[in-house]
Design a protein around this motif. Structure first.
Motif, PDB file in Angstrom:
ATOM      1  N   PHE A  42       0.764  -1.086  -0.058  1.00 41.40           N
ATOM      2  CA  PHE A  42       0.038  -0.234   0.061  1.00 41.40           C
ATOM      3  C   PHE A  42       0.892   1.348   0.025  1.00 41.40           C
ATOM      4  CE2 PHE A  42      -2.373   3.292   2.327  1.00 41.40           C
ATOM      5  CZ  PHE A  42      -3.389   3.398   1.360  1.00 41.40           C
ATOM      6  N   TRP A  43       2.079   1.121   0.947  1.00 41.09           N
ATOM      7  CA  TRP A  43       2.682   2.420   0.811  1.00 41.09           C
ATOM      8  C   TRP A  43       3.508   2.567  -0.472  1.00 41.09           C
ATOM      9  CZ3 TRP A  43       1.110   6.017   3.569  1.00 41.09           C
ATOM     10  CH2 TRP A  43       0.808   5.962   5.092  1.00 41.09           C
ATOM     11  N   ASN A  44       3.777   1.516  -0.916  1.00 43.91           N
ATOM     12  CA  ASN A  44       4.606   1.640  -2.413  1.00 43.91           C
ATOM     13  C   ASN A  44       3.571   2.333  -3.185  1.00 43.91           C
ATOM     14  OD1 ASN A  44       6.981   0.473  -1.436  1.00 43.91           O
ATOM     15  ND2 ASN A  44       6.601  -1.302  -2.422  1.00 43.91           N
ATOM     16  N   LEU A  45       2.545   2.214  -3.341  1.00 42.80           N
ATOM     17  CA  LEU A  45       1.348   2.739  -4.158  1.00 42.80           C
ATOM     18  C   LEU A  45       1.302   4.150  -3.952  1.00 42.80           C
ATOM     19  CD1 LEU A  45      -0.636   2.613  -6.626  1.00 42.80           C
ATOM     20  CD2 LEU A  45      -2.390   1.686  -4.994  1.00 42.80           C
ATOM     21  N   CYS A  46       1.066   4.507  -2.335  1.00 49.78           N
ATOM     22  CA  CYS A  46       0.802   5.795  -2.078  1.00 49.78           C
ATOM     23  C   CYS A  46       2.100   6.762  -2.466  1.00 49.78           C
ATOM     24  CB  CYS A  46       0.791   5.905  -0.504  1.00 49.78           C
ATOM     25  SG  CYS A  46      -1.035   5.427  -0.006  1.00 49.78           S
ATOM     26  N   PHE A  47       3.349   6.148  -2.339  1.00 47.41           N
ATOM     27  CA  PHE A  47       4.481   7.087  -2.560  1.00 47.41           C
ATOM     28  C   PHE A  47       5.061   6.972  -3.834  1.00 47.41           C
ATOM     29  CE2 PHE A  47       4.038   7.161   2.224  1.00 47.41           C
ATOM     30  CZ  PHE A  47       4.020   8.533   2.310  1.00 47.41           C
ATOM     31  N   ASN A  48       4.491   6.363  -4.971  1.00 39.66           N
ATOM     32  CA  ASN A  48       4.896   6.007  -6.204  1.00 39.66           C
ATOM     33  C   ASN A  48       4.046   7.224  -7.200  1.00 39.66           C
ATOM     34  OD1 ASN A  48       5.070   5.317  -8.983  1.00 39.66           O
ATOM     35  ND2 ASN A  48       6.142   3.678  -8.484  1.00 39.66           N
ATOM     36  N   PRO A  49       4.643   8.464  -7.524  1.00 43.11           N
ATOM     37  CA  PRO A  49       3.823   9.422  -7.989  1.00 43.11           C
ATOM     38  C   PRO A  49       2.928   8.955  -9.457  1.00 43.11           C
ATOM     39  CG  PRO A  49       5.921  10.309  -7.497  1.00 43.11           C
ATOM     40  CD  PRO A  49       5.789   8.831  -7.227  1.00 43.11           C
ATOM     41  N   GLU A  50       3.757   8.060 -10.094  1.00 39.90           N
ATOM     42  CA  GLU A  50       2.986   7.587 -11.388  1.00 39.90           C
ATOM     43  C   GLU A  50       2.025   6.564 -11.125  1.00 39.90           C
ATOM     44  OE1 GLU A  50       6.402   7.742 -10.852  1.00 39.90           O
ATOM     45  OE2 GLU A  50       6.810   9.004 -12.281  1.00 39.90           O
ATOM     46  N   LEU A  51       2.163   5.678 -10.214  1.00 36.11           N
ATOM     47  CA  LEU A  51       1.050   4.923  -9.817  1.00 36.11           C
ATOM     48  C   LEU A  51       0.078   5.329  -9.076  1.00 36.11           C
ATOM     49  CD1 LEU A  51       3.101   1.588  -8.765  1.00 36.11           C
ATOM     50  CD2 LEU A  51       2.430   2.388 -11.080  1.00 36.11           C
ATOM     51  N   ALA A  52       0.210   6.369  -8.031  1.00 35.06           N
ATOM     52  CA  ALA A  52      -0.617   6.962  -7.526  1.00 35.06           C
ATOM     53  C   ALA A  52      -1.625   7.849  -8.394  1.00 35.06           C
ATOM     54  CB  ALA A  52      -0.303   7.631  -6.507  1.00 35.06           C
ATOM     55  N   CYS A  53      -1.030   8.326  -9.465  1.00 34.33           N
ATOM     56  CA  CYS A  53      -1.807   9.149 -10.448  1.00 34.33           C
ATOM     57  C   CYS A  53      -2.559   8.152 -11.155  1.00 34.33           C
ATOM     58  CB  CYS A  53      -0.740   9.874 -11.343  1.00 34.33           C
ATOM     59  SG  CYS A  53      -1.232  10.594 -12.723  1.00 34.33           S
ATOM     60  N   GLU A  54      -2.141   7.105 -11.708  1.00 34.83           N
ATOM     61  CA  GLU A  54      -2.829   6.293 -12.394  1.00 34.83           C
ATOM     62  C   GLU A  54      -4.159   5.724 -11.724  1.00 34.83           C
ATOM     63  OE1 GLU A  54      -4.443   3.441 -14.945  1.00 34.83           O
ATOM     64  OE2 GLU A  54      -3.254   5.124 -15.202  1.00 34.83           O
ATOM     65  N   VAL A  55      -4.037   5.394 -10.385  1.00 36.66           N
ATOM     66  CA  VAL A  55      -5.122   4.898  -9.659  1.00 36.66           C
ATOM     67  C   VAL A  55      -6.292   6.127  -9.599  1.00 36.66           C
ATOM     68  CG1 VAL A  55      -4.196   2.758  -8.653  1.00 36.66           C
ATOM     69  CG2 VAL A  55      -4.112   4.969  -7.451  1.00 36.66           C
ATOM     70  N   THR A  56      -5.687   7.289  -9.538  1.00 38.26           N
ATOM     71  CA  THR A  56      -6.546   8.403  -9.037  1.00 38.26           C
ATOM     72  C   THR A  56      -7.306   8.666 -10.209  1.00 38.26           C
ATOM     73  OG1 THR A  56      -4.937   9.415  -7.688  1.00 38.26           O
ATOM     74  CG2 THR A  56      -6.460  10.996  -8.727  1.00 38.26           C
TER      75      THR A  56
END
Length: 341
Positions: A42-56
């Motif tokens: 979960f933290w890897n997802l939150c703190f990876n800007p590209e992946l966090a942008c994608e799921v947003t």
């Protein structure tokens, strides 16, 4: 049709209200689950800007909501202030022991900003990828709600230690003040990065007895709103106080110029009747009804839409989308809302 959320939060009344859903990026979406697996944690997802942008962006692509809300978590605040925060599978957050002195005297704001920079980078990426007509919501937990996790180390034992500390509010005050500063900074940073509105989640507000809410909930909220507005101008702010809608009348005379999020257990008709018509409301479809679907869902949506004609109103859930929610039911709500009352 551009920036309907922003206009509503500033007082405009639309025949068809703007629509977004709390936890709209989540496990009910197969595309989210795929990215979550790719991230590994979960933290890897939150703190990876590209992946966090994608799921947003995923729910915007699928449902064409009026707003995206950046994928992050309210517990980035204690993490950035030095408390250990982990997420255990099928358990939720686990926080290390709270060092009160460290948090009360926290002043390393450059390190705080650096630790949360991936969140701000994700906001920048999302804003650049998002259609200009769509709004982007940043968020933070309230001082009290974040404090409950910090004090109890998660959600164990129904926040027994947090309930205990409410008996001596003066002991709680320094923690609330430190968190107020951190939350204000985090919200300001999100607006600077490209968020067009922000929401303050007070998910555990109902733990606070009514006679203590001014001191524990509303005074810190006023300070946050005042400081954010002083630094960033008239940015729209939504306050979601779960379980305390009966206390919203206390907020109304304070002229905070904020929208009020309403949970599914509140009486929306009564709130609409007693609150000044200029105050925007947001809510409050029951996530369980969203799961059940059928005629019950249609009736519930229509009931909310009838109220949405009376004031600035944002259609949303009374809490986040649950993982077992059928996608077709979400699509049905979108269709019903856009059809109007």
């Amino acid at each position: 049709m551009q920036n309907r959320l922003l206009k509503t939060l500033k007082g405009h009344i639309f025949t068809i209200p703007p629509l977004w859903m709390m936890r709209q990026a989540g496990r009910y979406l197969p595309e989210y689950r795929a990215v979550r697996e790719q991230a590994g944690s979960f933290w890897n997802l939150c703190f990876n800007p590209e992946l966090a942008c994608e799921v947003t962006l995923q729910p915007i692509r699928r449902f064409d909501y009026d707003a995206a809300i950046i994928f992050s978590d309210i517990l980035v605040i204690p993490k950035a202030m030095g408390q250990t925060v982990d997420f255990a599978p099928n358990h939720g957050p686990l926080l290390g022991e709270l060092n009160h002195e460290q948090i009360h005297s926290f002043c390393n704001w450059s390190d705080f900003d650096a630790q949360l920079m991936p969140v701000y980078e994700a906001i920048k990426l999302t804003r650049n990828a998002l259609d200009p007509s769509k709004d982007l919501i940043g968020f933070a937990g309230s001082p009290w709600t974040i404090a409950t996790y910090m004090i109890d180390g998660g959600k164990g034992h129904e926040f027994s230690q947090s309930r205990q500390v409410l008996r001596s509010v003066e002991v709680l005050a320094p923690l609330l003040q430190s968190l107020t500063c951190a939350i204000t900074r985090h919200l300001v940073n999100q607006v600077r990065a490209g968020a067009t509105a922000v929401q303050v989640f007070d998910s555990w507000a109902a733990l606070v007895p009514a006679e203590l809410r001014e001191q524990v909930l509303f005074a810190p909220l006023r300070e946050i709103v005042t400081q954010v507005r002083q630094q960033m101008g008239d940015v729209p702010i939504i306050y979601f106080g779960r379980g305390i809608a009966e206390s919203y009348l206390e907020l109304a005379p304070q002229d905070l110029n904020i929208a009020l999020g309403v949970d599914q257990h509140a009486n929306l008709e009564e709130l609409d009747r007693i609150l000044p018509p200029k105050i925007p409301l947001q809510g409050n479809l029951d996530p369980e009804i969203l799961i059940h679907g059928g005629e019950e869902l249609e009736i519930a949506v229509q009931k909310i839409l009838n109220i949405a004609n009376n004031r600035p109103f944002v259609f949303n859930l009374g809490h986040g989308i649950l993982p077992q929610t059928p996608i077709s039911h979400v699509e049905k709500v979108c269709k019903l809302v856009r059809r109007g009352s």
